[in-house]
Design an enzyme around this catalytic site. Structure first.
Site, mmCIF file in Angstrom:
data_model
loop_
_atom_site.group_PDB
_atom_site.id
_atom_site.type_symbol
_atom_site.label_atom_id
_atom_site.label_comp_id
_atom_site.label_asym_id
_atom_site.label_seq_id
_atom_site.Cartn_x
_atom_site.Cartn_y
_atom_site.Cartn_z
ATOM 1 C CE LYS A 58 0.464 7.484 -20.554
ATOM 2 N NZ LYS A 58 -0.672 6.833 -19.879
ATOM 3 C CG ASP A 95 -4.536 6.973 -20.492
ATOM 4 O OD1 ASP A 95 -4.525 6.123 -21.412
ATOM 5 O OD2 ASP A 95 -3.506 7.345 -19.905
ATOM 6 C CB ALA A 121 -1.955 10.290 -6.880
ATOM 7 N NE ARG A 149 2.915 11.523 -7.915
ATOM 8 C CZ ARG A 149 3.290 10.546 -8.746
ATOM 9 N NH1 ARG A 149 3.715 9.391 -8.245
ATOM 10 N NH2 ARG A 149 3.204 10.705 -10.032
ATOM 11 C CG MET A 207 -6.368 1.729 -14.643
ATOM 12 S SD MET A 207 -5.635 3.349 -14.904
ATOM 13 C CE MET A 207 -6.933 4.384 -14.287
HETATM 14 P P1 NAP Z 1 2.957 6.286 -12.547
HETATM 15 O O1 NAP Z 1 2.711 7.674 -13.068
HETATM 16 O O2 NAP Z 1 4.340 5.781 -12.404
HETATM 17 O O3 NAP Z 1 2.190 6.194 -11.124
HETATM 18 C C1 NAP Z 1 2.273 5.018 -10.367
HETATM 19 C C2 NAP Z 1 1.313 5.118 -9.174
HETATM 20 O O4 NAP Z 1 1.365 3.867 -8.472
HETATM 21 C C3 NAP Z 1 1.682 6.200 -8.164
HETATM 22 O O5 NAP Z 1 0.510 6.684 -7.581
HETATM 23 C C4 NAP Z 1 2.521 5.413 -7.140
HETATM 24 O O6 NAP Z 1 2.487 5.961 -5.840
HETATM 25 C C5 NAP Z 1 1.777 4.102 -7.121
HETATM 26 N N1 NAP Z 1 2.658 3.013 -6.686
HETATM 27 C C6 NAP Z 1 3.730 2.512 -7.332
HETATM 28 N N2 NAP Z 1 4.305 1.524 -6.601
HETATM 29 C C7 NAP Z 1 3.578 1.422 -5.452
HETATM 30 C C8 NAP Z 1 3.675 0.597 -4.303
HETATM 31 N N3 NAP Z 1 4.642 -0.343 -4.168
HETATM 32 N N4 NAP Z 1 2.758 0.740 -3.307
HETATM 33 C C9 NAP Z 1 1.767 1.677 -3.427
HETATM 34 N N5 NAP Z 1 1.626 2.502 -4.502
HETATM 35 C C10 NAP Z 1 2.534 2.366 -5.503
HETATM 36 O O7 NAP Z 1 2.222 5.210 -13.468
HETATM 37 P P2 NAP Z 1 0.869 5.442 -14.297
HETATM 38 O O8 NAP Z 1 1.185 5.995 -15.625
HETATM 39 O O9 NAP Z 1 -0.071 6.168 -13.420
HETATM 40 O O10 NAP Z 1 0.384 3.923 -14.534
HETATM 41 C C11 NAP Z 1 -0.127 3.137 -13.481
HETATM 42 C C12 NAP Z 1 -0.528 1.782 -14.047
HETATM 43 O O11 NAP Z 1 -1.663 1.938 -14.905
HETATM 44 C C13 NAP Z 1 0.571 1.128 -14.893
HETATM 45 O O12 NAP Z 1 0.640 -0.252 -14.569
HETATM 46 C C14 NAP Z 1 0.087 1.307 -16.304
HETATM 47 O O13 NAP Z 1 0.544 0.274 -17.165
HETATM 48 C C15 NAP Z 1 -1.418 1.241 -16.122
HETATM 49 N N6 NAP Z 1 -2.144 1.914 -17.198
HETATM 50 C C16 NAP Z 1 -3.034 1.194 -17.903
HETATM 51 C C17 NAP Z 1 -3.738 1.806 -18.936
HETATM 52 C C18 NAP Z 1 -4.719 0.999 -19.735
HETATM 53 O O14 NAP Z 1 -5.077 1.441 -20.830
HETATM 54 N N7 NAP Z 1 -5.191 -0.113 -19.237
HETATM 55 C C19 NAP Z 1 -3.537 3.161 -19.235
HETATM 56 C C20 NAP Z 1 -2.623 3.885 -18.463
HETATM 57 C C21 NAP Z 1 -1.915 3.236 -17.442
HETATM 58 P P3 NAP Z 1 3.560 7.083 -5.379
HETATM 59 O O15 NAP Z 1 3.019 8.394 -5.878
HETATM 60 O O16 NAP Z 1 3.561 6.970 -3.906
HETATM 61 O O17 NAP Z 1 4.886 6.712 -5.998
#
Ligand code: NAP
Length: 267
Positions: A58, A95, A121, A149, A207
């Site tokens: 993205k 989104d 974040a 972040r 989400m």
């Molecule tokens: P991303 O950019 O990779 O961000 C992941 C986030 O989760 C970061 O804030 C990360 O923290 C945190 N995180 C990951 N592992 C963690 C852990 N073990 N403990 C605590 N925090 C953790 O991913 P994203 O694009 O934001 O997506 C996040 C989720 O939303 C995904 O599962 C995605 O499939 C879902 N989503 C759903 C929709 C929908 O339409 N329903 C749309 C978009 C996304 P750090 O910064 O510390 O690494």
């Protein structure tokens, strides 16, 4: 386009939309690994109408786009691409509108004046902040494992309203009205370390979409949350917003959410 994409529900969602609106289309999940930019160029050169972008591209889509919508600009993330006038690549982020539509229209949750906690974040969190303020929320606390972040996001969006970035230890134990989990942790049995008091009586939203309640939703229910919903509605609503951009018509999402619930349950 993204990596990995093999479990994506998006082809089924867009096929269901097309059946409804009478469009003839093919929507494929394309695993581009690290070949994102050439894959986009080839797609449009071959006559593609529009495409969605998912993890981890993205941010790259935002950089690649010639023009971006306001929502995409503030989020610095693009999940929807199409060719505009003069073949300029136009990027949007659906989104935020998708989440707000699911919360307000499908789940009947009023957002005006609400205190909201957003956990995470990453790209998904940054994509929804402008829309949450646009829907009238009063305050937003962004809590993240990597504190910097969350603080950066709060700074980027400070013009939108009352927003604070923090680590999990800065969430506080007072109840929020709405708690949104924007981390991928729902897919595992791990739960983000949110204080119990923050979710007591709150409406929670994960989400992540799974057939059964996620670990976060199960935990929130045990702590006395008023309700907890998974992200399937958001997924279908953001897809409908992309569909509107590409085809000029917004499909009826309710029957498609129900159909996708069945598809998910069958997996
Ligand atoms: P991303 O950019 O990779 O961000 C992941 C986030 O989760 C970061 O804030 C990360 O923290 C945190 N995180 C990951 N592992 C963690 C852990 N073990 N403990 C605590 N925090 C953790 O991913 P994203 O694009 O934001 O997506 C996040 C989720 O939303 C995904 O599962 C995605 O499939 C879902 N989503 C759903 C929709 C929908 O339409 N329903 C749309 C978009 C996304 P750090 O910064 O510390 O690494």
């Amino acid at each position: 386009m993204g990596h990995p994409v093999e479990h994506s529900l998006s082809p089924a969602i867009h096929t269901a939309f097309a059946e409804q609106t009478g469009h003839k289309l093919r929507y494929l999940a394309i695993d581009v690994r690290d070949r994102f930019e050439p894959a986009v160029r080839e797609f449009f050169a071959a006559g593609g109408r529009g495409l969605n972008v998912t993890i981890p591209h993205k941010g790259a889509a935002y950089t690649l786009a010639d023009d971006v919508s306001m929502g995409a600009r503030v989020a610095r993330a693009v999940n929807t691409l199409h060719l505009g006038p003069d073949c300029r690549l136009v990027g949007d982020n659906t989104d935020g509108p998708g989440l707000v539509r699911d919360l307000k229209n499908n789940l009947g949750l009023p957002l005006v004046g609400r205190r909201v906690l957003l956990v995470g974040a990453g790209g998904a969190a940054s994509g929804v902040i402008a829309s949450l303020f646009g829907a009238g929320i009063a305050t937003l606390v962004v809590a993240n494992r990597t504190v910097a972040r969350a603080e950066n996001l709060a700074e980027n969006f400070s013009g939108f309203g009352d927003i604070r970035g923090t680590g999990f230890d800065g969430i506080g134990d007072d109840p929020y009205d709405v708690v949104i989990n924007a981390t991928p942790l729902g897919r595992s049995d791990e739960v983000v370390p949110v204080p119990t008091g923050a979710v007591r009586g709150a409406t929670c939203y994960d989400m992540v979409y799974t057939p059964d309640p996620t670990a976060f939703c199960r935990w929130a229910a045990q702590q006395g949350a008023a309700a907890c919903y998974g992200g399937l509605g958001m997924l279908v609503e953001q897809a409908a917003e992309s569909y509107r951009i590409w085809h000029g018509v917004r499909p009826d999402t309710a029957p498609v959410i129900e159909r996708m619930r069945q598809v998910l349950a069958g997996r």
